[in-house]
Design an enzyme around this catalytic site. Sequence first.
Site, PDB file in Angstrom:
ATOM      1  N   CYS A   2       0.845  -1.188   0.000  1.00  0.00           N
ATOM      2  CA  CYS A   2       0.000   0.000   0.000  1.00  0.00           C
ATOM      3  C   CYS A   2       0.887   1.247   0.000  1.00  0.00           C
ATOM      4  O   CYS A   2       1.886   1.317   0.705  1.00  0.00           O
ATOM      5  CB  CYS A   2      -0.957   0.100   1.175  1.00  0.00           C
ATOM      6  SG  CYS A   2      -2.161  -1.209   1.229  1.00  0.00           S
ATOM      7  N   TRP A  74      -2.740  -2.859  -1.638  1.00  0.00           N
ATOM      8  CA  TRP A  74      -2.539  -4.302  -1.675  1.00  0.00           C
ATOM      9  C   TRP A  74      -3.503  -4.838  -0.626  1.00  0.00           C
ATOM     10  O   TRP A  74      -3.367  -4.555   0.556  1.00  0.00           O
ATOM     11  CB  TRP A  74      -1.093  -4.656  -1.312  1.00  0.00           C
ATOM     12  CG  TRP A  74      -0.788  -6.102  -1.512  1.00  0.00           C
ATOM     13  CD1 TRP A  74      -0.434  -6.724  -2.676  1.00  0.00           C
ATOM     14  CD2 TRP A  74      -0.801  -7.128  -0.503  1.00  0.00           C
ATOM     15  NE1 TRP A  74      -0.242  -8.068  -2.459  1.00  0.00           N
ATOM     16  CE2 TRP A  74      -0.461  -8.346  -1.145  1.00  0.00           C
ATOM     17  CE3 TRP A  74      -1.087  -7.158   0.861  1.00  0.00           C
ATOM     18  CZ2 TRP A  74      -0.381  -9.564  -0.463  1.00  0.00           C
ATOM     19  CZ3 TRP A  74      -1.011  -8.367   1.534  1.00  0.00           C
ATOM     20  CH2 TRP A  74      -0.657  -9.552   0.875  1.00  0.00           C
ATOM     21  N   ASN A  98      -2.020   2.430   5.344  1.00  0.00           N
ATOM     22  CA  ASN A  98      -1.142   1.327   4.945  1.00  0.00           C
ATOM     23  C   ASN A  98      -0.893   0.489   6.188  1.00  0.00           C
ATOM     24  O   ASN A  98      -0.541   1.028   7.225  1.00  0.00           O
ATOM     25  CB  ASN A  98       0.174   1.926   4.403  1.00  0.00           C
ATOM     26  CG  ASN A  98       1.278   0.907   4.258  1.00  0.00           C
ATOM     27  OD1 ASN A  98       1.024  -0.285   4.133  1.00  0.00           O
ATOM     28  ND2 ASN A  98       2.513   1.375   4.266  1.00  0.00           N
ATOM     29  N   GLY A  99      -1.089  -0.848   6.105  1.00  0.00           N
ATOM     30  CA  GLY A  99      -0.871  -1.701   7.273  1.00  0.00           C
ATOM     31  C   GLY A  99      -2.186  -2.262   7.782  1.00  0.00           C
ATOM     32  O   GLY A  99      -3.177  -2.301   7.057  1.00  0.00           O
ATOM     33  N   GLU A 479      16.422 -19.387  -5.926  1.00  0.00           N
ATOM     34  CA  GLU A 479      16.143 -18.025  -6.383  1.00  0.00           C
ATOM     35  C   GLU A 479      15.658 -18.036  -7.840  1.00  0.00           C
ATOM     36  O   GLU A 479      14.722 -17.316  -8.205  1.00  0.00           O
ATOM     37  CB  GLU A 479      17.406 -17.158  -6.216  1.00  0.00           C
ATOM     38  CG  GLU A 479      17.377 -15.784  -6.853  1.00  0.00           C
ATOM     39  CD  GLU A 479      16.289 -14.854  -6.327  1.00  0.00           C
ATOM     40  OE1 GLU A 479      15.557 -15.215  -5.404  1.00  0.00           O
ATOM     41  OE2 GLU A 479      16.164 -13.757  -6.899  1.00  0.00           O
ATOM     42  N   GLU A 486       7.187 -16.391  -9.776  1.00  0.00           N
ATOM     43  CA  GLU A 486       6.471 -15.159  -9.443  1.00  0.00           C
ATOM     44  C   GLU A 486       6.225 -14.292 -10.678  1.00  0.00           C
ATOM     45  O   GLU A 486       5.250 -13.541 -10.736  1.00  0.00           O
ATOM     46  CB  GLU A 486       7.189 -14.365  -8.350  1.00  0.00           C
ATOM     47  CG  GLU A 486       8.493 -13.737  -8.764  1.00  0.00           C
ATOM     48  CD  GLU A 486       9.150 -12.938  -7.642  1.00  0.00           C
ATOM     49  OE1 GLU A 486       8.440 -12.346  -6.821  1.00  0.00           O
ATOM     50  OE2 GLU A 486      10.395 -12.912  -7.588  1.00  0.00           O
ATOM     51  N   HIS A 502      15.536 -38.258  -3.698  1.00  0.00           N
ATOM     52  CA  HIS A 502      14.740 -38.596  -2.508  1.00  0.00           C
ATOM     53  C   HIS A 502      13.274 -38.232  -2.702  1.00  0.00           C
ATOM     54  O   HIS A 502      12.549 -38.046  -1.731  1.00  0.00           O
ATOM     55  CB  HIS A 502      15.335 -37.925  -1.274  1.00  0.00           C
ATOM     56  CG  HIS A 502      16.731 -38.377  -1.000  1.00  0.00           C
ATOM     57  ND1 HIS A 502      17.026 -39.632  -0.514  1.00  0.00           N
ATOM     58  CD2 HIS A 502      17.930 -37.776  -1.213  1.00  0.00           C
ATOM     59  CE1 HIS A 502      18.334 -39.776  -0.416  1.00  0.00           C
ATOM     60  NE2 HIS A 502      18.910 -38.653  -0.840  1.00  0.00           N
ATOM     61  N   LYS A 602       5.622  -5.000  -3.459  1.00  0.00           N
ATOM     62  CA  LYS A 602       6.951  -4.838  -2.893  1.00  0.00           C
ATOM     63  C   LYS A 602       6.775  -4.327  -1.462  1.00  0.00           C
ATOM     64  O   LYS A 602       5.783  -3.675  -1.177  1.00  0.00           O
ATOM     65  CB  LYS A 602       7.725  -3.811  -3.719  1.00  0.00           C
ATOM     66  CG  LYS A 602       9.203  -3.935  -3.579  1.00  0.00           C
ATOM     67  CD  LYS A 602       9.899  -3.776  -4.891  1.00  0.00           C
ATOM     68  CE  LYS A 602      11.379  -3.998  -4.745  1.00  0.00           C
ATOM     69  NZ  LYS A 602      11.780  -5.290  -5.277  1.00  0.00           N
TER      70      LYS A 602
END
Length: 607
Positions: A2, A74, A98-99, A479, A486, A502, A602
Amino acid sequence: MCGIVGVLGKDNVVPSLLGGLKRLEYRGYDSAGIAVQSEGELDRRRAEGKLKNLEAVVRQNPLEALAGIGHTRWATHGVPNETNAHPHMTTKLALVHNGIIENYQELAAELVDRNYTFESETDTEVAAWLITSFLDDGLSPEKAVEAALGKFHGAFSLAVIFKGHDNLMIGARRGAPLAVGWGDGEMFLGSDAMALAPLTQRISYLEEDDWAVLTREGAVFHDQSGAVVSRDIKLTQLTGAMIGKGNHRHFMMKEIVEQPAVIGDTLNSFFNPKTRSISLPDLPFDWNELTKVTIVACGTSYYAGMVAKYWFEKLAHLPVEVDIASEFRYRNMPLPKGGLALFISQSGETADTLAALRYAREQGQFIASIVNVEESSMGRESDMVFHTQAGPEIGVASTKAFTCQLVTLACIAIHAGKKRQTLDHQEEAVLCQALTEVPSRTADILEHDEKIQKLAADLFECRDILYIGRGPGYPIALEGALKLKELSYIHAEGYAAGELKHGPIALLDDAVPVIVVAPSDEFFEKTASNMQEVMARNAKVIFLSDSEGVEKLGGKAMGTITLPKVNPFVAPILYAIPVQILAYHVAVLKGTDVDQPRNLAKSVTVE
Ligand code: F6R
């Protein structure tokens, strides 16, 4: 997660609000909205989805005003539709946030008892109505915000404008960043310096639990007790070029090609060219008495920590525990008194990593952090900060921040080895030489772009792809798989090459390509055997190695990328580059949104 922007301007603020949101869109893109204050009245426009939808709404139904706030979301509470989009407006104010306000249900129940009603499912609307209820009780805007802040639990930042107050905006921070920008007869609020960069270079950061009252004449800062406090004005170095795309189609590619420069900048901040040795400030503990280093991070930053584990253990004979922050913080792990805890984060704001840092502090650890964003919460709460010099990273998938984290960790590992006398001066010189070659070797790897693009054409229609590696190549395999999944939404997994038999080898057939990360190092022969096992199951291999490795095995692979032959110590930094480029091209071919992949944001400031 956000983004917030606010402007008390001299001219119409709508273009500045939309411009600020554009620069903040990397923080969330589920919906966007703006609210303005004009001639004593509040008005707003909101739209589900990307900012361009909001821009279209504003074009169709324009707004003009001298004061306003904006938000890019977001979603946490409530689906990402227009009703749940910010700003939330009441009879008396408009608010962006935001949060998370954790106790919003309890607060909502109290407000319902007082006959307030809600139209959205968000905690934000509850916050807006709580402040409104205090205004209804006769408090001033400042006192109403202060009273509401006293009742909120959680980590958040917010900005509010008030009906009938054309020259007033209030911002508050608790656990999520907020900056005040100083203009000339104008004032600004923003989630970060990037939001404000083209508007002003003079910025004050709110400290934890601060709230600020802005008018066009300036800002008055208060701490949690309500006392007026002073906060420095800093000059941000950010320029328009640093936060633009340049000639690139995507931020991600711009950030990939910046790596030779930013890796060099990061190395230069820890390397003394005269003595050709690593030069770090002395940390206030005895490296020889350390029994363990605890490294904590999330996502890509966590993989940087995994690479560092190999380096610390080999160069400094120092056991390392690396953990994912969201797991670490709830494990109640006993930590050795006086131990070193190292936190890695591009943003310096990731909620789980920050909570883990606070836990480690309670356990008496020395807190060091590696962060890219200056003035971040983690930086502020650490005993020692190592700043990576990656510059603003706007593509949601981390690229240059990762390689700069690796360079920083490599320098700290060498420093630790020196201090613990497990590394002599000559060995240090060899490792430093290898590090100083990384920027130009990175530039060499970027030359493979076209070849990697061709390999991407063989992969973009696959359903599943595996990445394997050994030693420090294993985190690079992880990575690579993370970047691919993504960005392109192709299912990808990274595996330790030796672990394949395995279980996961059962997945393999001729439809599942395997990317093999195999520099010529002490693990090469073993990885080569694993590659043979993979090919025996008809899987097609893309082989990442240097000329020596490619000569031995390259002929057997469906595709090869020949990387520079380097000291194995720096190989993980360099092998990160082709996996980034590959994921980029696969995503472009698939037509996904490279810079803003679905469901992501992000700076993950919620747990
Ligand atoms: C993946 C990616 C994320 C971040 C993670 C941690 O490309 O970017 O996995 O690495 O969200 O973020 P920071 O480093 O800001 O703590």
